[in-house]
Write a protein that holds these residues in place. Structure first.
Motif, PDB file in Angstrom:
ATOM      1  N   ILE A 100       0.674  -0.936  -0.027  1.00 30.45           N
ATOM      2  CA  ILE A 100       0.110   0.350  -0.207  1.00 30.45           C
ATOM      3  C   ILE A 100       0.854   1.225   0.389  1.00 30.45           C
ATOM      4  O   ILE A 100       0.631   1.872  -0.926  1.00 30.45           O
ATOM      5  N   LEU A 101       1.852   1.416   0.818  1.00 30.18           N
ATOM      6  CA  LEU A 101       2.494   1.852   1.258  1.00 30.18           C
ATOM      7  C   LEU A 101       3.159   2.764   0.161  1.00 30.18           C
ATOM      8  O   LEU A 101       4.239   4.273  -0.698  1.00 30.18           O
ATOM      9  N   MET A 102       4.042   1.513  -1.133  1.00 29.91           N
ATOM     10  CA  MET A 102       4.882   1.774  -1.668  1.00 29.91           C
ATOM     11  C   MET A 102       4.119   2.579  -3.016  1.00 29.91           C
ATOM     12  O   MET A 102       4.640   3.535  -3.812  1.00 29.91           O
ATOM     13  N   THR A 148      13.657   5.964  -3.172  1.00 30.69           N
ATOM     14  CA  THR A 148      14.607   5.140  -2.074  1.00 30.69           C
ATOM     15  C   THR A 148      13.862   4.668  -1.040  1.00 30.69           C
ATOM     16  O   THR A 148      13.936   3.124  -1.153  1.00 30.69           O
ATOM     17  N   GLU A 149      12.627   5.018  -0.270  1.00 32.80           N
ATOM     18  CA  GLU A 149      11.977   4.480   0.309  1.00 32.80           C
ATOM     19  C   GLU A 149      11.048   3.621  -0.185  1.00 32.80           C
ATOM     20  O   GLU A 149      11.140   3.081   0.186  1.00 32.80           O
ATOM     21  N   ILE A 150      10.674   3.992  -0.717  1.00 35.35           N
ATOM     22  CA  ILE A 150       9.499   2.191  -1.982  1.00 35.35           C
ATOM     23  C   ILE A 150      10.914   1.318  -2.468  1.00 35.35           C
ATOM     24  O   ILE A 150      10.510   0.493  -2.354  1.00 35.35           O
ATOM     25  N   ASP A 164      13.491   0.983  -0.850  1.00 36.22           N
ATOM     26  CA  ASP A 164      14.038  -0.287   0.800  1.00 36.22           C
ATOM     27  C   ASP A 164      12.520  -1.080   1.029  1.00 36.22           C
ATOM     28  O   ASP A 164      12.667  -1.997   1.310  1.00 36.22           O
ATOM     29  N   GLU A 165      10.797  -0.528   0.856  1.00 41.23           N
ATOM     30  CA  GLU A 165      10.401  -1.181   1.175  1.00 41.23           C
ATOM     31  C   GLU A 165       9.886  -2.655   0.184  1.00 41.23           C
ATOM     32  O   GLU A 165       9.643  -3.742   0.613  1.00 41.23           O
ATOM     33  N   CYS A 166      10.347  -2.293  -1.081  1.00 40.18           N
ATOM     34  CA  CYS A 166      10.504  -3.833  -2.086  1.00 40.18           C
ATOM     35  C   CYS A 166      11.384  -4.681  -1.887  1.00 40.18           C
ATOM     36  O   CYS A 166      10.931  -5.751  -1.300  1.00 40.18           O
ATOM     37  N   VAL A 171       1.698   2.342  11.433  1.00 37.14           N
ATOM     38  CA  VAL A 171       2.277   0.710  11.155  1.00 37.14           C
ATOM     39  C   VAL A 171       3.657   0.905  11.119  1.00 37.14           C
ATOM     40  O   VAL A 171       4.296  -0.342  11.564  1.00 37.14           O
ATOM     41  N   GLU A 172       3.785   1.310  10.595  1.00 41.13           N
ATOM     42  CA  GLU A 172       5.667   1.439  10.458  1.00 41.13           C
ATOM     43  C   GLU A 172       6.257   1.472  12.531  1.00 41.13           C
ATOM     44  O   GLU A 172       7.056   1.111  12.749  1.00 41.13           O
ATOM     45  N   GLU A 173       6.048   2.560  13.414  1.00 43.65           N
ATOM     46  CA  GLU A 173       6.067   2.228  14.819  1.00 43.65           C
ATOM     47  C   GLU A 173       5.773   1.157  14.785  1.00 43.65           C
ATOM     48  O   GLU A 173       6.147   0.990  16.662  1.00 43.65           O
ATOM     49  N   GLU A 212      16.632   0.712   8.862  1.00 43.64           N
ATOM     50  CA  GLU A 212      16.211   1.360   8.001  1.00 43.64           C
ATOM     51  C   GLU A 212      14.933   2.228   7.661  1.00 43.64           C
ATOM     52  O   GLU A 212      14.666   2.759   6.961  1.00 43.64           O
ATOM     53  N   GLU A 213      13.914   1.934   8.634  1.00 44.71           N
ATOM     54  CA  GLU A 213      12.648   2.168   9.148  1.00 44.71           C
ATOM     55  C   GLU A 213      13.103   3.152   9.651  1.00 44.71           C
ATOM     56  O   GLU A 213      11.919   4.170   9.771  1.00 44.71           O
ATOM     57  N   ALA A 214      14.362   3.426  10.415  1.00 43.69           N
ATOM     58  CA  ALA A 214      14.332   5.080  10.987  1.00 43.69           C
ATOM     59  C   ALA A 214      14.481   6.044  10.491  1.00 43.69           C
ATOM     60  O   ALA A 214      13.581   6.511  10.480  1.00 43.69           O
ATOM     61  N   ARG A 215      14.760   6.028   9.334  1.00 42.61           N
ATOM     62  CA  ARG A 215      15.240   7.084   8.390  1.00 42.61           C
ATOM     63  C   ARG A 215      13.346   7.802   8.049  1.00 42.61           C
ATOM     64  O   ARG A 215      12.815   8.447   7.687  1.00 42.61           O
ATOM     65  N   HIS A 216      12.513   6.292   7.610  1.00 40.80           N
ATOM     66  CA  HIS A 216      11.054   6.591   7.144  1.00 40.80           C
ATOM     67  C   HIS A 216      10.110   6.930   7.532  1.00 40.80           C
ATOM     68  O   HIS A 216       9.330   7.874   7.523  1.00 40.80           O
ATOM     69  N   ILE A 217      10.436   6.730   9.055  1.00 36.50           N
ATOM     70  CA  ILE A 217       9.724   6.901  10.812  1.00 36.50           C
ATOM     71  C   ILE A 217      10.444   8.693  10.439  1.00 36.50           C
ATOM     72  O   ILE A 217       8.805   9.250  10.757  1.00 36.50           O
TER      73      ILE A 217
HETATM   74 FE   LIG Z   1       9.603   1.651   5.567  1.00 35.42          FE
END
Ligand SMILES: [Fe+2]
Ligand SMILES: [Fe+2]
Length: 308
Positions: free
Chosen positions: A98-100, A122-124, A126-128, A175-177, A206-211
């Motif tokens: 969903i996020l991508m 870049t985040e997409i 990562d999520e992939c 969701v990430e948190e 990697e999620e720390a950056r997305h957050i």
């Molecule tokens: Fe993420």
């Protein structure tokens, strides 16, 4: 006059003056270049599971502390931990997909030469990789990809197509948190299975950056009175379905329990409720400060079991 950042015609005007947004993305891009993972190579996929080790801390399992739990053997408890981790990971994939799409929609109207859009891309990426990593972990554990269930799955179909800015980044933060809170403990607990620890560590880093990216987007948005109520309500629905989907009732069948009984016992379990409140505590605070918790959604957050 300093050069203005180029912005594509569809982008909102206020983004023309957002140097802080560019600075944040620049920092996140530099951090990604320094520390990113390739889970296909960076996880030891050939290692056998450690006999007698849980896949996540037992106190975080949905039946922990109940009479049903007391009657289970140690082997059944470990098996349940494997299936609950698989269920949460498959909900992780559901939300990452969903996020991508939401991030692609975010990037689509903006200048691709900006750091901000390059970080979204870049985040997409990562999520992939994360979704492939979760899928491989589920497969390696020999568990099914339980998924989010029929209703949440199809609401996700709508959400990824129409979400507003606040819903995109509010839902993402949520969701990430909660995954972060769950996995941060797992990566540091050396009594657990190495596979789930390695996967958790890669995801947490990697999620720390997305957050940070999502948190800044969230507070950047100014909302009027009516729009705020609408965003609260919509976000409440996302929180409700994302949280109640975490543990698929079929996990209980994997340890010989009736899924309906397991689901009812988990729902009434005060330990499971306090685990959810603990996992969501930080992010509910952030959403609250962004004006996204209020009368319009408090009842949904309570029904999801993430606030008292
Ligand atoms: Fe993420
Ligand atoms: Fe992820």
């Amino acid at each position: 006059m300093p050069p203005q950042p180029a912005v594509t015609p569809g982008a909102p005007d206020r983004e023309r003056t957002a140097p802080d947004r560019e600075r944040t993305a620049e920092r996140l891009l530099a951090s990604s270049a320094k520390l990113s993972f390739n889970p296909l190579k960076d996880v030891d996929w050939d290692a056998d599971p450690v006999p007698g080790a849980y896949y996540c801390p037992p106190r975080h399992l949905s039946l922990y502390g109940t009479d049903l739990w007391e009657r289970m053997t140690e082997g059944e408890r470990i098996e349940l931990s494997k299936h609950e981790v698989a269920s949460i990971a498959s909900v992780g994939i559901w939300f990452e997909e969903i996020l991508m799409q939401m991030l692609l929609r975010h990037a689509f109207d903006r200048d691709p030469t900006s750091n901000h859009v390059q970080y979204a891309l870049t985040e997409i990426a990562d999520e992939c990789r994360h979704s492939i990593m979760f899928a491989r972990m589920i497969e390696k554990m020999g568990a099914p990809a339980y998924g989010a269930g029929f209703v949440a799955h199809n609401l996700g179909r709508l959400f990824k197509a129409i979400s507003t800015h606040s819903q995109t980044f509010g839902g993402t933060m949520y969701v990430e948190e909660i995954l972060d809170a769950f996995q941060r403990e797992m990566m540091n607990d050396d009594t657990l299975q190495p596979l789930t620890r390695q996967v958790s560590r890669i995801h947490v880093i990697e999620e720390a950056r997305h957050i940070s990216y999502a948190r800044e987007e969230l507070v950047r948005k100014r909302l009027g009175f009516l729009q705020r109520r609408w965003e609260q309500l919509f976000l409440g629905v996302v929180v409700y379905f994302a949280t109640t989907a975490l543990i698929h009732p079929r996990v209980y069948a994997a340890v010989g329990l009736d899924p309906k009984v397991g689901k009812a016992v988990a729902r009434a379990n005060p330990h499971w409720r306090s685990t959810k409140i603990e996992m969501a505590q930080k992010v509910i605070g952030v959403l609250d400060r962004a004006g996204l918790v209020g009368a319009a959604n408090r009842w949904l957050l309570r029904a999801a079991g993430v606030i008292a």
